[in-house]
Design an enzyme around this catalytic site. Structure first.
Site, PDB file in Angstrom:
ATOM      1  N   HIS A 118      39.830  90.414  69.530  1.00 29.64           N
ATOM      2  CA  HIS A 118      38.387  90.308  69.869  1.00 29.64           C
ATOM      3  C   HIS A 118      38.068  91.646  70.171  1.00 29.64           C
ATOM      4  CE1 HIS A 118      38.061  85.900  69.916  1.00 29.64           C
ATOM      5  NE2 HIS A 118      39.377  85.861  70.560  1.00 29.64           N
ATOM      6  N   LYS A 119      38.854  92.433  70.929  1.00 35.67           N
ATOM      7  CA  LYS A 119      38.641  93.730  71.278  1.00 35.67           C
ATOM      8  C   LYS A 119      38.441  94.646  70.223  1.00 35.67           C
ATOM      9  CE  LYS A 119      40.291  94.127  76.073  1.00 35.67           C
ATOM     10  NZ  LYS A 119      41.381  94.767  76.898  1.00 35.67           N
TER      11      LYS A 119
ATOM     12  N   ASP B 147      40.989  99.130  79.695  1.00 39.38           N
ATOM     13  CA  ASP B 147      41.318  98.155  80.567  1.00 39.38           C
ATOM     14  C   ASP B 147      39.821  97.731  81.390  1.00 39.38           C
ATOM     15  OD1 ASP B 147      43.474  96.599  81.646  1.00 39.38           O
ATOM     16  OD2 ASP B 147      42.877  97.179  83.500  1.00 39.38           O
TER      17      ASP B 147
ATOM     18  N   PHE C 131      34.746  85.978  74.009  1.00 40.01           N
ATOM     19  CA  PHE C 131      36.250  85.708  74.818  1.00 40.01           C
ATOM     20  C   PHE C 131      36.284  85.861  76.333  1.00 40.01           C
ATOM     21  CE2 PHE C 131      38.297  89.715  75.789  1.00 40.01           C
ATOM     22  CZ  PHE C 131      37.277  90.602  75.166  1.00 40.01           C
TER      23      PHE C 131
HETATM   24  P1  IMP Z   1      42.018  93.552  79.803  1.00 39.85           P
HETATM   25  O1  IMP Z   1      41.075  94.785  79.722  1.00 39.85           O
HETATM   26  O2  IMP Z   1      42.607  93.291  78.455  1.00 39.85           O
HETATM   27  O3  IMP Z   1      42.989  93.988  80.978  1.00 39.85           O
HETATM   28  O4  IMP Z   1      41.111  92.414  80.432  1.00 39.85           O
HETATM   29  C1  IMP Z   1      41.247  91.887  81.540  1.00 39.85           C
HETATM   30  C2  IMP Z   1      40.693  90.520  81.541  1.00 39.85           C
HETATM   31  O5  IMP Z   1      39.251  90.510  81.555  1.00 39.85           O
HETATM   32  C3  IMP Z   1      41.076  89.530  80.438  1.00 39.85           C
HETATM   33  O6  IMP Z   1      41.162  88.241  81.024  1.00 39.85           O
HETATM   34  C4  IMP Z   1      40.233  89.386  79.646  1.00 39.85           C
HETATM   35  O7  IMP Z   1      39.864  88.218  78.968  1.00 39.85           O
HETATM   36  C5  IMP Z   1      38.665  89.913  80.501  1.00 39.85           C
HETATM   37  N1  IMP Z   1      38.076  90.521  79.627  1.00 39.85           N
HETATM   38  C6  IMP Z   1      38.072  91.810  79.211  1.00 39.85           C
HETATM   39  N2  IMP Z   1      36.953  92.180  78.282  1.00 39.85           N
HETATM   40  C7  IMP Z   1      36.139  90.962  78.409  1.00 39.85           C
HETATM   41  C8  IMP Z   1      34.979  90.927  77.968  1.00 39.85           C
HETATM   42  O8  IMP Z   1      34.141  91.582  77.089  1.00 39.85           O
HETATM   43  N3  IMP Z   1      34.244  89.626  78.014  1.00 39.85           N
HETATM   44  C9  IMP Z   1      34.959  88.409  78.896  1.00 39.85           C
HETATM   45  N4  IMP Z   1      36.083  88.935  79.503  1.00 39.85           N
HETATM   46  C10 IMP Z   1      36.629  90.077  79.205  1.00 39.85           C
END
Ligand code: IMP
Length: 191
Positions: free
Chosen positions: A12-13, A69, A150
């Protein structure tokens, strides 16, 4: 066009960031770069984790790369889950587990204020650069989703909008979101 490896296993990212950097930089995924495995993220700040993830790629490829992050910072929980957002409900939990835990933690709570904050670490020619984005909003009392997005998207409603991130088309989310704003700063730097 300049190529950058994006240090994430989250498709998704990749989709979000590719759309935001279209025509500016070519995003190379870990798989396309021939890298596999879990990237460590054991720092206790967003900046530290972004650096750790980008360094993991740099050490293996010596190719320009970046990592992001993100943390969801909830006012009534003193900024939690923050840097621990991914593992809020436990080590191998799902997005759904995290949402359930957060909704339970805020049960009956009238202060629903929260923000998403993203830090991007770019490693270019061995030098590090940071870019940050933030969006303020509210945690909803239940899920609202069209299947977009997501993570915590179904329960996060950004300020000045009447829908959750999971009800927004990707191009709209990208213009206002934490990661969208951080990526915009990255794009301005790269241009
Ligand atoms: P990380 O950057 O992948 O470590 O994200 C940390 C947490 O934040 C994960 O559980 C992701 O699902 C959530 N997260 C990161 N970006 C988003 C977003 O755009 N929308 C919703 N949740 C996010």
């Amino acid at each position: 066009m300049k190529k950058l490896i994006f240090a994430t296993n989250n498709k998704h990212k990749v989709e979000e960031v590719r759309a935001a950097l279209d025509g500016i930089v070519e995003i190379v995924t870990l798989a396309e770069a021939g890298l596999s495995g879990e990237i460590p993220e054991t720092a206790d700040t967003l900046q530290g984790n972004a650096l750790q993830k980008a360094q993991w790629v740099w050490e293996r490829t010596h190719t320009d790369c970046f990592a992001d992050d993100t943390g969801l910072e909830v006012d009534a929980l003193g900024g939690a889950p923050g840097v621990y957002s991914a593992r809020y409900a436990g080590e191998h939990c799902s997005f759904d587990d995290n949402i359930n835990k957060l909704l339970a933690a805020l049960d009956g709570q009238s202060n629903r204020k929260a923000d998403f904050r993203t830090v991007i670490c770019l490693i270019e020619g061995g030098e590090t650069h940071y870019f940050e984005g933030r969006v303020d909003g509210q945690i909803l009392t239940e899920r609202h989703s069209n299947g977009e997005g997501f993570g915590y998207d179904p329960i996060f409603m950004p300020d000045r909008f009447a829908v959750s991130f999971a009800e927004m088309p990707l191009n709209v989310k990208n213009t206002i979101s934490h990661r969208g704003l951080a990526v915009k700063k990255l794009a301005e730097y790269l241009k």
